[in-house]
Design a protein around this motif. Sequence first.
Motif, PDB file in Angstrom:
ATOM      1  N   GLN A  36       0.833  -1.209   0.000  1.00  0.00           N
ATOM      2  CA  GLN A  36       0.000   0.000   0.000  1.00  0.00           C
ATOM      3  C   GLN A  36       0.868   1.259   0.000  1.00  0.00           C
ATOM      4  OE1 GLN A  36      -2.883  -1.932   3.077  1.00  0.00           O
ATOM      5  NE2 GLN A  36      -3.748   0.042   2.503  1.00  0.00           N
ATOM      6  N   ALA A  37       1.925   1.249   0.794  1.00  0.00           N
ATOM      7  CA  ALA A  37       2.814   2.408   0.842  1.00  0.00           C
ATOM      8  C   ALA A  37       3.469   2.641  -0.514  1.00  0.00           C
ATOM      9  CB  ALA A  37       3.880   2.214   1.922  1.00  0.00           C
ATOM     10  N   LEU A  38       3.919   1.558  -1.144  1.00  0.00           N
ATOM     11  CA  LEU A  38       4.537   1.673  -2.467  1.00  0.00           C
ATOM     12  C   LEU A  38       3.536   2.168  -3.504  1.00  0.00           C
ATOM     13  CD1 LEU A  38       7.052   1.315  -4.178  1.00  0.00           C
ATOM     14  CD2 LEU A  38       6.376  -1.074  -4.559  1.00  0.00           C
ATOM     15  N   TYR A  39       2.316   1.689  -3.439  1.00  0.00           N
ATOM     16  CA  TYR A  39       1.274   2.120  -4.365  1.00  0.00           C
ATOM     17  C   TYR A  39       1.043   3.632  -4.228  1.00  0.00           C
ATOM     18  CZ  TYR A  39      -3.316   2.886  -6.389  1.00  0.00           C
ATOM     19  OH  TYR A  39      -4.365   3.389  -7.130  1.00  0.00           O
ATOM     20  N   LEU A  40       0.901   4.094  -2.989  1.00  0.00           N
ATOM     21  CA  LEU A  40       0.670   5.525  -2.757  1.00  0.00           C
ATOM     22  C   LEU A  40       1.858   6.352  -3.236  1.00  0.00           C
ATOM     23  CD1 LEU A  40      -0.976   5.324   0.781  1.00  0.00           C
ATOM     24  CD2 LEU A  40      -2.118   5.857  -1.387  1.00  0.00           C
ATOM     25  N   PHE A  41       3.065   5.900  -2.950  1.00  0.00           N
ATOM     26  CA  PHE A  41       4.278   6.599  -3.392  1.00  0.00           C
ATOM     27  C   PHE A  41       4.320   6.686  -4.915  1.00  0.00           C
ATOM     28  CE2 PHE A  41       8.698   6.417  -4.855  1.00  0.00           C
ATOM     29  CZ  PHE A  41       9.200   7.557  -4.264  1.00  0.00           C
ATOM     30  N   ASN A  42       4.078   5.572  -5.578  1.00  0.00           N
ATOM     31  CA  ASN A  42       4.129   5.531  -7.045  1.00  0.00           C
ATOM     32  C   ASN A  42       3.032   6.360  -7.695  1.00  0.00           C
ATOM     33  OD1 ASN A  42       6.424   3.948  -7.213  1.00  0.00           O
ATOM     34  ND2 ASN A  42       5.277   2.033  -7.215  1.00  0.00           N
ATOM     35  N   ASN A  43       1.978   6.660  -6.955  1.00  0.00           N
ATOM     36  CA  ASN A  43       0.883   7.470  -7.482  1.00  0.00           C
ATOM     37  C   ASN A  43       0.945   8.924  -7.016  1.00  0.00           C
ATOM     38  OD1 ASN A  43      -1.060   5.776  -9.171  1.00  0.00           O
ATOM     39  ND2 ASN A  43      -0.568   4.440  -7.452  1.00  0.00           N
ATOM     40  N   GLY A  44       2.125   9.332  -6.549  1.00  0.00           N
ATOM     41  CA  GLY A  44       2.366  10.752  -6.280  1.00  0.00           C
ATOM     42  C   GLY A  44       1.827  11.280  -4.971  1.00  0.00           C
ATOM     43  N   GLU A  45       1.431  10.418  -4.048  1.00  0.00           N
ATOM     44  CA  GLU A  45       0.957  10.909  -2.749  1.00  0.00           C
ATOM     45  C   GLU A  45       2.110  11.596  -2.022  1.00  0.00           C
ATOM     46  OE1 GLU A  45      -2.058  10.961  -1.180  1.00  0.00           O
ATOM     47  OE2 GLU A  45      -2.957  10.163  -3.023  1.00  0.00           O
ATOM     48  N   ARG A  46       1.794  12.679  -1.339  1.00  0.00           N
ATOM     49  CA  ARG A  46       2.816  13.421  -0.588  1.00  0.00           C
ATOM     50  C   ARG A  46       3.240  12.583   0.617  1.00  0.00           C
ATOM     51  NH1 ARG A  46       2.788  17.779   3.544  1.00  0.00           N
ATOM     52  NH2 ARG A  46       0.552  17.504   3.697  1.00  0.00           N
ATOM     53  N   PHE A  47       4.555  12.417   0.786  1.00  0.00           N
ATOM     54  CA  PHE A  47       5.079  11.623   1.893  1.00  0.00           C
ATOM     55  C   PHE A  47       5.962  12.463   2.819  1.00  0.00           C
ATOM     56  CE2 PHE A  47       7.950  11.314  -1.679  1.00  0.00           C
ATOM     57  CZ  PHE A  47       9.197  11.530  -1.119  1.00  0.00           C
ATOM     58  N   TRP A  48       6.004  13.765   2.615  1.00  0.00           N
ATOM     59  CA  TRP A  48       6.825  14.659   3.416  1.00  0.00           C
ATOM     60  C   TRP A  48       5.919  15.652   4.125  1.00  0.00           C
ATOM     61  CZ3 TRP A  48       6.364  14.548  -1.807  1.00  0.00           C
ATOM     62  CH2 TRP A  48       5.768  15.649  -2.410  1.00  0.00           C
ATOM     63  N   LEU A  49       6.481  16.296   5.141  1.00  0.00           N
ATOM     64  CA  LEU A  49       5.745  17.306   5.891  1.00  0.00           C
ATOM     65  C   LEU A  49       6.039  18.686   5.304  1.00  0.00           C
ATOM     66  CD1 LEU A  49       6.517  16.095   9.535  1.00  0.00           C
ATOM     67  CD2 LEU A  49       4.480  15.631   8.166  1.00  0.00           C
ATOM     68  N   ASN A  50       5.020  19.548   5.286  1.00  0.00           N
ATOM     69  CA  ASN A  50       5.265  20.926   4.857  1.00  0.00           C
ATOM     70  C   ASN A  50       5.829  21.718   6.045  1.00  0.00           C
ATOM     71  OD1 ASN A  50       3.119  21.950   6.460  1.00  0.00           O
ATOM     72  ND2 ASN A  50       1.647  21.606   4.804  1.00  0.00           N
ATOM     73  N   ASP A  51       6.191  22.962   5.822  1.00  0.00           N
ATOM     74  CA  ASP A  51       6.840  23.764   6.867  1.00  0.00           C
ATOM     75  C   ASP A  51       5.976  23.911   8.113  1.00  0.00           C
ATOM     76  OD1 ASP A  51       9.059  24.045   5.272  1.00  0.00           O
ATOM     77  OD2 ASP A  51       8.546  26.061   4.578  1.00  0.00           O
ATOM     78  N   ASP A  52       4.663  24.145   7.926  1.00  0.00           N
ATOM     79  CA  ASP A  52       3.771  24.290   9.079  1.00  0.00           C
ATOM     80  C   ASP A  52       3.682  22.982   9.867  1.00  0.00           C
ATOM     81  OD1 ASP A  52       3.241  26.938   8.507  1.00  0.00           O
ATOM     82  OD2 ASP A  52       1.395  26.501   7.396  1.00  0.00           O
TER      83      ASP A  52
END
Length: 142
Positions: free
Chosen positions: A36-52
Amino acid sequence: MKPLVDPTGSRRFVCVGVEGNIDFSDTLNHEQLFAQALYLFNNGERFWLNDDEIQTLISENEPFQKLNDLVEMLGETFRKPKETEQAKWWSLGDISQLLANRYPNFDPETPFQKIGNALNDVQFNFKSKRKTNHMEYWLIEK
């Protein structure tokens, strides 16, 4: 327990307080989780935190942060104002009180001379002035 020792690195961890024992038994389907994690990553889901989100995480992790060094505490609490910013003159007593309120491991009996010496650390280059019976420092609270 205060496992975090690096204020800037604390954004890499999510700390939570736990009461009692932790059940380490594991019934997760790890292959499915990674798929599931790989699927989300490969489909462009954001995996990092923004500044806020990073600032929120650092703030929430603060109770788990071990700050023993006075210079480090000051560096995490104050910064030098830019020329266009309005700062405030802080007495050593006010600084000591703020550190005691912010950091549970700060000793409120720390001599003002020791705090002044730490404030005069070359890395800060804080502006200061001598009053009749004490020093004041031109600072912005973070």
